[in-house]
Write a protein that holds these residues in place. Structure first.
Motif, PDB file in Angstrom:
ATOM      1  N   ARG A  45     -24.015 -29.004  11.673  1.00  0.00           N
ATOM      2  CA  ARG A  45     -23.517 -27.661  11.988  1.00  0.00           C
ATOM      3  C   ARG A  45     -23.989 -26.730  10.875  1.00  0.00           C
ATOM      4  O   ARG A  45     -23.599 -26.890   9.730  1.00  0.00           O
ATOM      5  CB  ARG A  45     -22.011 -27.636  12.095  1.00  0.00           C
ATOM      6  N   VAL A  46     -24.816 -25.778  11.250  1.00  0.00           N
ATOM      7  CA  VAL A  46     -25.422 -24.866  10.290  1.00  0.00           C
ATOM      8  C   VAL A  46     -24.799 -23.485  10.479  1.00  0.00           C
ATOM      9  O   VAL A  46     -24.719 -22.987  11.601  1.00  0.00           O
ATOM     10  CB  VAL A  46     -26.951 -24.784  10.500  1.00  0.00           C
ATOM     11  N   SER A  47     -24.356 -22.890   9.370  1.00  0.00           N
ATOM     12  CA  SER A  47     -23.795 -21.543   9.438  1.00  0.00           C
ATOM     13  C   SER A  47     -24.230 -20.756   8.215  1.00  0.00           C
ATOM     14  O   SER A  47     -24.524 -21.326   7.166  1.00  0.00           O
ATOM     15  CB  SER A  47     -22.268 -21.593   9.527  1.00  0.00           C
ATOM     16  N   GLY A  48     -24.296 -19.445   8.382  1.00  0.00           N
ATOM     17  CA  GLY A  48     -24.692 -18.576   7.278  1.00  0.00           C
ATOM     18  C   GLY A  48     -26.062 -17.980   7.488  1.00  0.00           C
ATOM     19  O   GLY A  48     -26.485 -17.746   8.615  1.00  0.00           O
ATOM     20  N   VAL A  75     -28.579 -30.393  16.220  1.00  0.00           N
ATOM     21  CA  VAL A  75     -28.460 -29.302  15.253  1.00  0.00           C
ATOM     22  C   VAL A  75     -27.811 -28.109  15.947  1.00  0.00           C
ATOM     23  O   VAL A  75     -28.393 -27.503  16.838  1.00  0.00           O
ATOM     24  CB  VAL A  75     -29.843 -28.915  14.682  1.00  0.00           C
ATOM     25  N   ASP A  76     -26.585 -27.793  15.524  1.00  0.00           N
ATOM     26  CA  ASP A  76     -25.850 -26.651  16.057  1.00  0.00           C
ATOM     27  C   ASP A  76     -26.049 -25.474  15.113  1.00  0.00           C
ATOM     28  O   ASP A  76     -25.520 -25.449  14.008  1.00  0.00           O
ATOM     29  CB  ASP A  76     -24.363 -27.001  16.164  1.00  0.00           C
ATOM     30  N   MET A  77     -26.829 -24.499  15.550  1.00  0.00           N
ATOM     31  CA  MET A  77     -27.143 -23.342  14.712  1.00  0.00           C
ATOM     32  C   MET A  77     -26.496 -22.069  15.251  1.00  0.00           C
ATOM     33  O   MET A  77     -26.921 -20.962  14.942  1.00  0.00           O
ATOM     34  CB  MET A  77     -28.660 -23.185  14.590  1.00  0.00           C
ATOM     35  N   ARG A  78     -25.426 -22.233  16.022  1.00  0.00           N
ATOM     36  CA  ARG A  78     -24.759 -21.058  16.587  1.00  0.00           C
ATOM     37  C   ARG A  78     -24.011 -20.249  15.536  1.00  0.00           C
ATOM     38  O   ARG A  78     -23.694 -19.092  15.761  1.00  0.00           O
ATOM     39  CB  ARG A  78     -23.799 -21.482  17.695  1.00  0.00           C
ATOM     40  N   GLY A  79     -23.754 -20.839  14.371  1.00  0.00           N
ATOM     41  CA  GLY A  79     -23.059 -20.129  13.302  1.00  0.00           C
ATOM     42  C   GLY A  79     -23.980 -19.383  12.355  1.00  0.00           C
ATOM     43  O   GLY A  79     -23.529 -18.806  11.367  1.00  0.00           O
ATOM     44  N   VAL A  80     -25.276 -19.375  12.642  1.00  0.00           N
ATOM     45  CA  VAL A  80     -26.234 -18.680  11.782  1.00  0.00           C
ATOM     46  C   VAL A  80     -26.110 -17.182  12.021  1.00  0.00           C
ATOM     47  O   VAL A  80     -26.250 -16.701  13.143  1.00  0.00           O
ATOM     48  CB  VAL A  80     -27.674 -19.165  12.049  1.00  0.00           C
ATOM     49  N   THR A  81     -25.835 -16.442  10.952  1.00  0.00           N
ATOM     50  CA  THR A  81     -25.649 -14.997  11.057  1.00  0.00           C
ATOM     51  C   THR A  81     -26.925 -14.215  10.784  1.00  0.00           C
ATOM     52  O   THR A  81     -27.039 -13.059  11.174  1.00  0.00           O
ATOM     53  CB  THR A  81     -24.560 -14.526  10.079  1.00  0.00           C
ATOM     54  N   PHE A  82     -27.875 -14.838  10.079  1.00  0.00           N
ATOM     55  CA  PHE A  82     -29.158 -14.196   9.801  1.00  0.00           C
ATOM     56  C   PHE A  82     -30.205 -15.280   9.661  1.00  0.00           C
ATOM     57  O   PHE A  82     -29.953 -16.327   9.075  1.00  0.00           O
ATOM     58  CB  PHE A  82     -29.112 -13.383   8.496  1.00  0.00           C
ATOM     59  N   LEU A 113     -31.443 -16.864  16.350  1.00  0.00           N
ATOM     60  CA  LEU A 113     -32.515 -17.859  16.411  1.00  0.00           C
ATOM     61  C   LEU A 113     -33.126 -17.914  17.808  1.00  0.00           C
ATOM     62  O   LEU A 113     -34.345 -18.052  17.953  1.00  0.00           O
ATOM     63  CB  LEU A 113     -32.006 -19.236  15.991  1.00  0.00           C
ATOM     64  N   ARG A 114     -32.298 -17.779  18.818  1.00  0.00           N
ATOM     65  CA  ARG A 114     -32.819 -17.784  20.191  1.00  0.00           C
ATOM     66  C   ARG A 114     -33.820 -16.646  20.377  1.00  0.00           C
ATOM     67  O   ARG A 114     -34.860 -16.818  21.005  1.00  0.00           O
ATOM     68  CB  ARG A 114     -31.668 -17.652  21.185  1.00  0.00           C
ATOM     69  N   ARG A 115     -33.536 -15.498  19.790  1.00  0.00           N
ATOM     70  CA  ARG A 115     -34.447 -14.361  19.896  1.00  0.00           C
ATOM     71  C   ARG A 115     -35.775 -14.644  19.189  1.00  0.00           C
ATOM     72  O   ARG A 115     -36.845 -14.363  19.730  1.00  0.00           O
ATOM     73  CB  ARG A 115     -33.793 -13.115  19.305  1.00  0.00           C
ATOM     74  N   ILE A 116     -35.727 -15.227  18.001  1.00  0.00           N
ATOM     75  CA  ILE A 116     -36.958 -15.560  17.271  1.00  0.00           C
ATOM     76  C   ILE A 116     -37.770 -16.585  18.048  1.00  0.00           C
ATOM     77  O   ILE A 116     -38.985 -16.467  18.163  1.00  0.00           O
ATOM     78  CB  ILE A 116     -36.632 -16.069  15.853  1.00  0.00           C
ATOM     79  N   VAL A 133     -18.469 -23.930  24.350  1.00  0.00           N
ATOM     80  CA  VAL A 133     -18.452 -22.556  23.854  1.00  0.00           C
ATOM     81  C   VAL A 133     -17.401 -22.445  22.760  1.00  0.00           C
ATOM     82  O   VAL A 133     -16.300 -22.966  22.887  1.00  0.00           O
ATOM     83  CB  VAL A 133     -18.138 -21.559  24.998  1.00  0.00           C
ATOM     84  N   ARG A 134     -17.771 -21.766  21.684  1.00  0.00           N
ATOM     85  CA  ARG A 134     -16.833 -21.566  20.578  1.00  0.00           C
ATOM     86  C   ARG A 134     -15.805 -20.524  20.967  1.00  0.00           C
ATOM     87  O   ARG A 134     -16.140 -19.540  21.631  1.00  0.00           O
ATOM     88  CB  ARG A 134     -17.567 -21.120  19.330  1.00  0.00           C
TER      89      ARG A 134
END
Length: 135
Positions: A45-48, A75-82, A113-116, A133-134
Motif C-alpha cells: 500500500r503506497v501513499s504520499g 501494488v495499491d497506489m490509490r493513496g498517492v497524492t502526487f 497515476l492513472r492519468r500519467i 472502494v475506500r
C-alpha cells in the motif's frame, strides 16, 4: 608592486541556513509504503508523494517484495497524492523484474497515476488490481 592579496580580508561567514531553492530530503514523511503478506501474495500500500526524492524508496520496497518469493505482488497506489514521471521508471523496472522472476505484478493506480499511465499509453502494461472502494 606585489601580486599578493592583502591579509586584512575576513573569511566568508559560515552558512547556517539552507540555501534557497534547495529541497530538504524528508523521504519518510512524503512517502509511505506498507507491506502486508496474505497467503502466497504480498500487498504493497503506497501513499504520499512520488518524485525524484522518494522514488528510490518505492523502488527498494518493490525490489524487496519481488525478491521475497511470493507468487504475486499487488501494488495499491490509490493513496498517492502526487507523482511525476519518475514513477514510470520505477514501475517499468518492477514490471521487468517481476517478469524475470515469474512473479505476477498487479497495480491499482490512483487518479493521478492513472492519468500519467493514460497520457503515456502505458496502462495496458500492468495487470489491473481490483480492490474494494475506500470509504
Amino acid at each position: 608592486m606585489s601580486s599578493r592579496r592583502p591579509r586584512n580580508r575576513r573569511p566568508a561567514p559560515a552558512a547556517t541556513a539552507r540555501r534557497p531553492g534547495r529541497r530538504h530530503r524528508e523521504t519518510a514523511t512524503h512517502l509511505r509504503v506498507r507491506v502486508m503478506p496474505y497467503g502466497d501474495r504480498l500487498l504493497l500500500r503506497v501513499s504520499g508523494e512520488i518524485d525524484i526524492d522518494t522514488a528510490p524508496l518505492l523502488r527498494s520496497a518493490l525490489d524487496t517484495a519481488l525478491d521475497h518469493g511470493a507468487c504475486r505482488v499487488d501494488v495499491d497506489m490509490r493513496g498517492v497524492t502526487f507523482c511525476d514521471s519518475t514513477v514510470l521508471h520505477v514501475l517499468l523496472h518492477a514490471r521487468t523484474k517481476a517478469a524475470d522472476g515469474r512473479v505476477e505484478l498487479a497495480l491499482a493506480p490512483g487518479d493521478r497515476l492513472r492519468r500519467i499511465l493514460a497520457i503515456t499509453n502505458m496502462a495496458h502494461l500492468f495487470a489491473p488490481l481490483a480492490l474494494p472502494v475506500r470509504p
